[in-house]
Design a protein around this motif. Structure first.
Motif, PDB file in Angstrom:
ATOM      1  N   SER A 141      -9.851  -1.897   2.036  1.00 35.60           N
ATOM      2  CA  SER A 141     -10.022  -2.450   3.380  1.00 35.60           C
ATOM      3  C   SER A 141      -9.157  -1.713   4.410  1.00 35.60           C
ATOM      4  N   PHE A 142      -8.029  -1.150   3.975  1.00 37.39           N
ATOM      5  CA  PHE A 142      -7.155  -0.410   4.904  1.00 37.39           C
ATOM      6  C   PHE A 142      -7.890   0.835   5.413  1.00 37.39           C
ATOM      7  N   ASP A 152      -6.912  -6.371 -12.065  1.00 39.44           N
ATOM      8  CA  ASP A 152      -7.687  -7.199 -11.126  1.00 39.44           C
ATOM      9  C   ASP A 152      -7.090  -7.137  -9.721  1.00 39.44           C
ATOM     10  N   ASN A 153      -5.771  -6.965  -9.634  1.00 38.71           N
ATOM     11  CA  ASN A 153      -5.173  -6.980  -8.290  1.00 38.71           C
ATOM     12  C   ASN A 153      -4.304  -5.764  -7.968  1.00 38.71           C
ATOM     13  N   CYS A 154      -4.535  -4.690  -8.731  1.00 37.20           N
ATOM     14  CA  CYS A 154      -3.883  -3.410  -8.413  1.00 37.20           C
ATOM     15  C   CYS A 154      -4.978  -2.335  -8.326  1.00 37.20           C
ATOM     16  N   ARG A 155      -4.772  -1.332  -7.494  1.00 36.91           N
ATOM     17  CA  ARG A 155      -5.607  -0.125  -7.610  1.00 36.91           C
ATOM     18  C   ARG A 155      -4.804   0.904  -8.384  1.00 36.91           C
ATOM     19  N   ASP A 177      -2.366   0.619  -4.531  1.00 37.78           N
ATOM     20  CA  ASP A 177      -2.019  -0.603  -3.787  1.00 37.78           C
ATOM     21  C   ASP A 177      -2.082  -1.785  -4.743  1.00 37.78           C
ATOM     22  N   PHE A 178      -1.584  -2.911  -4.341  1.00 34.29           N
ATOM     23  CA  PHE A 178      -1.668  -4.117  -5.173  1.00 34.29           C
ATOM     24  C   PHE A 178      -1.367  -5.352  -4.337  1.00 34.29           C
ATOM     25  N   LYS A 179      -1.694  -6.511  -4.937  1.00 36.79           N
ATOM     26  CA  LYS A 179      -1.488  -7.791  -4.243  1.00 36.79           C
ATOM     27  C   LYS A 179      -0.518  -8.663  -5.029  1.00 36.79           C
ATOM     28  N   ARG A 195       0.840  -1.209   0.000  1.00 38.58           N
ATOM     29  CA  ARG A 195       0.000   0.000   0.000  1.00 38.58           C
ATOM     30  C   ARG A 195       0.869   1.252   0.000  1.00 38.58           C
TER      31      ARG A 195
HETATM   32  N1  UDP Z   1      -6.421  -7.716  -3.600  1.00 39.24           N
HETATM   33  C1  UDP Z   1      -6.473  -8.805  -4.447  1.00 39.24           C
HETATM   34  N2  UDP Z   1      -7.014  -9.976  -3.990  1.00 39.24           N
HETATM   35  C2  UDP Z   1      -7.501 -10.117  -2.734  1.00 39.24           C
HETATM   36  C3  UDP Z   1      -7.444  -9.000  -1.876  1.00 39.24           C
HETATM   37  C4  UDP Z   1      -6.911  -7.821  -2.350  1.00 39.24           C
HETATM   38  O1  UDP Z   1      -6.029  -8.732  -5.588  1.00 39.24           O
HETATM   39  O2  UDP Z   1      -7.960 -11.213  -2.375  1.00 39.24           O
HETATM   40  C5  UDP Z   1      -5.844  -6.444  -4.088  1.00 39.24           C
HETATM   41  C6  UDP Z   1      -6.893  -5.387  -4.385  1.00 39.24           C
HETATM   42  O3  UDP Z   1      -7.234  -5.393  -5.751  1.00 39.24           O
HETATM   43  C7  UDP Z   1      -6.197  -4.114  -4.025  1.00 39.24           C
HETATM   44  C8  UDP Z   1      -5.218  -4.514  -2.917  1.00 39.24           C
HETATM   45  O4  UDP Z   1      -5.030  -5.913  -3.055  1.00 39.24           O
HETATM   46  O5  UDP Z   1      -5.452  -3.594  -5.117  1.00 39.24           O
HETATM   47  C9  UDP Z   1      -5.700  -4.193  -1.526  1.00 39.24           C
HETATM   48  O6  UDP Z   1      -6.992  -4.710  -1.345  1.00 39.24           O
HETATM   49  P1  UDP Z   1      -7.812  -4.462  -0.016  1.00 39.24           P
HETATM   50  O7  UDP Z   1      -7.139  -5.166   1.108  1.00 39.24           O
HETATM   51  O8  UDP Z   1      -8.032  -3.005   0.159  1.00 39.24           O
HETATM   52  O9  UDP Z   1      -9.138  -5.263  -0.203  1.00 39.24           O
HETATM   53  P2  UDP Z   1     -10.500  -4.881  -0.936  1.00 39.24           P
HETATM   54  O10 UDP Z   1     -10.843  -3.488  -0.576  1.00 39.24           O
HETATM   55  O11 UDP Z   1     -10.165  -5.086  -2.379  1.00 39.24           O
HETATM   56  O12 UDP Z   1     -11.434  -5.912  -0.400  1.00 39.24           O
END
Ligand code: UDP
Length: 248
Positions: A100-101, A201-204, A175-177, A94
């Motif tokens: 979620s944060f 799909d896994n980055c903001r 952020d990203f995963k 992040r």
């Molecule tokens: N993320 C993901 N897979 C997950 C959880 C999160 O790819 O199972 C990515 C999500 O796309 C974002 C970042 O990780 O870019 C942070 O996600 P967050 O914890 O804020 O969860 P969310 O709000 O997506 O539930």
């Protein structure tokens, strides 16, 4: 596709046995899920676009010395990857508060964090991927302390490279995963390498000027224009995709 043996099906991808031992074929679907699969949908062409975006980013990372599972793209929806033992930990990076944060800590979305924060979550759909501490990760044997050191060092390098890549195309990496795996080049060697995919799909990803969301939050929050946002990221990265192939 149907001739190969399927080894795993996830929410957005399918893994098939690869042509050689130690390889897999990763197939990108158009399926989209959110909120631990409570929300489901299809984003037409997403698989084609994410295959190309992930190829682009993994290739750049590889060129800069980050070990990844990516070998080569095979066609519009498939890539050849190294088979790894996926570690059951999601690594969330992040730079700016969101998702979620923001909810968990009451920090307004869009607030720049004092420094990059790395969070670890236990990969479990049943439990909703709970946040865990480093001590839990090592005590449970999901990563050794050495694995964890490698993962942290790689993660920060990946963040630096990706932040620069996106800044260059007018996009803020919020952020990203990431997911990492253990790769065994031979019997007595093990290497921690980047696995899974890197895509909207896994980055903001927010437009640097307007803060418009160009990622999966458009699907999660019903903002519309989901496929268009993914296409915009590909276009800015210089990836050309034949519109006919997106709909195939
Ligand atoms: N993320 C993901 N897979 C997950 C959880 C999160 O790819 O199972 C990515 C999500 O796309 C974002 C970042 O990780 O870019 C942070 O996600 P967050 O914890 O804020 O969860 P969310 O709000 O997506 O539930």
């Amino acid at each position: 596709m149907s001739r190969r043996r399927q080894v795993y099906e996830g929410k957005a991808k399918i893994l098939f046995e690869g042509p050689e031992p130690g390889t897999l074929v990763q197939y990108f679907k158009d399926d989209a899920t959110a909120f631990n699969a409570q929300k489901k949908g299809t984003i037409v062409g997403k698989g084609v676009i994410n295959n190309r975006i992930s190829e682009h980013i993994m290739t750049l990372l590889g060129d800069l010395g980050v070990p990844t599972h990516f070998i080569k793209r095979l066609n519009m929806r498939e890539q050849l990857i190294k088979q790894v033992e996926i570690m059951p930990v999601e690594v969330i990076v992040r730079n700016i508060a969101a998702g979620s944060f923001s909810k968990r800590l009451g920090v307004e979305e869009g607030t720049r964090l004092p420094r990059t924060i790395v969070e670890l979550c236990y990969k479990s759909d049943q439990l909703g991927d709970p946040l865990v501490g480093e001590d839990v990760v090592t005590a449970m044997g999901w990563m050794s302390p050495r694995d964890l050191d490698d993962v942290m060092a790689l993660t920060l390098r990946i963040n630096d490279i990706m932040t620069g890549l996106f800044a260059g195309i007018g996009v803020r990496l919020i952020d990203f995963k990431l997911e990492f795996g253990r790769f065994y080049p031979n019997e007595d060697e093990v290497q921690i390498i980047l696995a899974d995919e890197i895509s909207p799909d896994n980055c903001r990803l927010w437009d640097a000027k307007t803060n418009e969301k160009l990622d999966k939050d458009r699907f999660r929050r019903d903002l519309g224009g989901v496929a268009e946002a993914y296409q915009e990221i590909a276009r800015r990265l210089g990836i050309r995709i034949d519109p006919q192939q997106v709909e195939a």
